[in-house]
Design a protein around this motif. Structure first.
Motif, mmCIF file in Angstrom:
data_model
loop_
_atom_site.group_PDB
_atom_site.id
_atom_site.type_symbol
_atom_site.label_atom_id
_atom_site.label_comp_id
_atom_site.label_asym_id
_atom_site.label_seq_id
_atom_site.Cartn_x
_atom_site.Cartn_y
_atom_site.Cartn_z
ATOM 1 N N MET A 106 0.824 -1.208 0.000
ATOM 2 C CA MET A 106 0.000 0.000 0.000
ATOM 3 C C MET A 106 0.861 1.263 0.000
ATOM 4 O O MET A 106 0.510 2.270 -0.618
ATOM 5 N N PHE A 152 -7.303 0.650 -3.114
ATOM 6 C CA PHE A 152 -7.447 -0.410 -2.123
ATOM 7 C C PHE A 152 -8.817 -0.307 -1.444
ATOM 8 O O PHE A 152 -9.347 0.783 -1.250
ATOM 9 N N ILE A 179 -5.550 -6.113 -2.992
ATOM 10 C CA ILE A 179 -6.442 -5.013 -3.360
ATOM 11 C C ILE A 179 -7.666 -4.986 -2.459
ATOM 12 O O ILE A 179 -8.373 -3.975 -2.368
#
Length: 264
Positions: free
Chosen positions: A119, A127, A144
C-alpha cells in the motif's frame, strides 16, 4: 453399475469471469454435460462465494442428470446435493488445527506487514478492505481487498501484470515460510490474491473423494505457482486435465469431454 466420470471445474476464470456471476450459457452447458458425467466445482473460494457467483447451482443440481458436488477451499470442504434439502456439508479440515496458532499467527503477521508495504509503494491503487480472510482450511490474502469491485480489481490486474507484484510477494512469503520450517504452500489464487495452506491441501485434495473413478479437471491457473497447477499436472499424463482462458473456452472443452466420454 459403474460410476459416471466426473469433471471438476475451477470457478474464477473457468466457469465465471473473476468474481462475476456465471452466465446462463455456462449453466446450460453444464446441464448438457450432466447427461454424460457428474460435476464438481473445485475452487479456492469458500461456499459463500460459490453461491454468489453460481446462484443457479441449486436449480442446476435439481435438474441435473448427474450428481453435482461443491468443493470449496481446494476441496478441503465438500458439499453434496440432496434432493429436497439442497447442498449439505460432508467434510472440512482446519488450517489452524494443523499448523498451530503460533505458526498461523506468524504467517498472518508476515502477510499484514507486506500488505502495508504494498500500500505504501502503490498509493495510487484503489485499495478497499478485508485483505486477509481465513476460510478454515486456508488463508486468502488479497492485496487489493476482498471488497474490491470490477474497477478496483481491473486496476490491480494491470499493475500486477506489468510489475509482477504477486510473484514478488509470493516468493517473499515462500522464503519466510521456509525459514520458519513450516510445511505450507503459497499459490496464486484467481487474478488478485494468494491462497496459503498446509502442504498437500492443494486441489489434488479433492481427488480423494473420487478414488477409482475417471476424473477430468478444467482450470485457468495451470502454470507453476497457480492454484490449479498441482491437479492439472497430476491428471495431465492421462490427458484428463484441460487449461482454459475463459468461460467460452470452457464450454468448448465440455463439448470435447462429452465426445470423449461418448466414445468410451
Amino acid at each position: 453399475m459403474p460410476h459416471k466420470p466426473i469433471v471438476l471445474f475451477d470457478m474464477d476464470g473457468t466457469l465465471t469471469l473473476p468474481r462475476e456471476k456465471a452466465d446462463d450459457t455456462i449453466i446450460r452447458a453444464l446441464l448438457d454435460l450432466s447427461l454424460h458425467t457428474d460435476i464438481g466445482v473445485l475452487t479456492g473460494s469458500d461456499m459463500e462465494y460459490v453461491m454468489q457467483q453460481l446462484p443457479q447451482i441449486s436449480s442446476l443440481a435439481d435438474m441435473s442428470s448427474g450428481n453435482i458436488d461443491i468443493l470449496p477451499c481446494n476441496g478441503t470442504k465438500r458439499y453434496v446435493f440432496i434432493k429436497g434439502r439442497g447442498f449439505e456439508q460432508r467434510s472440512t479440515v482446519s488450517m489452524i488445527g494443523s499448523l498451530g496458532n503460533r505458526n498461523y499467527n506468524d504467517i498472518l503477521f508476515a502477510c499484514s506487514k507486506w500488505q502495508s508495504e504494498i500500500m505504501m509503494l502503490h498509493p495510487y491503487l484503489p485499495f478497499t478492505g478485508t485483505f486477509m480472510q481465513y476460510r478454515g482450511s486456508l488463508l486468502n490474502w488479497c492485496p487489493i481487498g476482498r471488497n474490491a469491485g470490477k474497477y478496483e480489481r481491473g486496476q490491480w490486474e494491470k499493475i500486477d501484470e506489468s510489475s509482477g507484484i504477486r510473484k514478488e510477494y509470493q516468493e517473499k512469503l515462500q522464503s519466510f515460510i521456509k525459514d520458519c520450517n513450516m510445511n505450507v504452500t503459497v499459490a496464486l489464487g484467481g487474478s488478485t490474491s494468494f491462497d496459503v495452506y498446509p502442504d498437500g491441501w492443494d486441489k489434488t485434495y479433492g481427488l480423494k473423494y473420487y478414488s477409482g473413478r475417471d476424473v477430468y479437471f478444467v482450470g485457468d491457473k495451470c502454470q507453476p505457482g497457480g492454484n490449479d497447477w498441482h491437479i492439472y499436472e497430476k491428471l495431465k499424463p492421462a490427458s484428463m486435465s484441460y487449461e482454459t482462458t475463459c468461460p467460452e473456452e470452457t464450454i468448448e472443452i465440455m463439448q470435447d469431454i462429452i465426445s470423449r466420454v461418448s466414445k468410451s
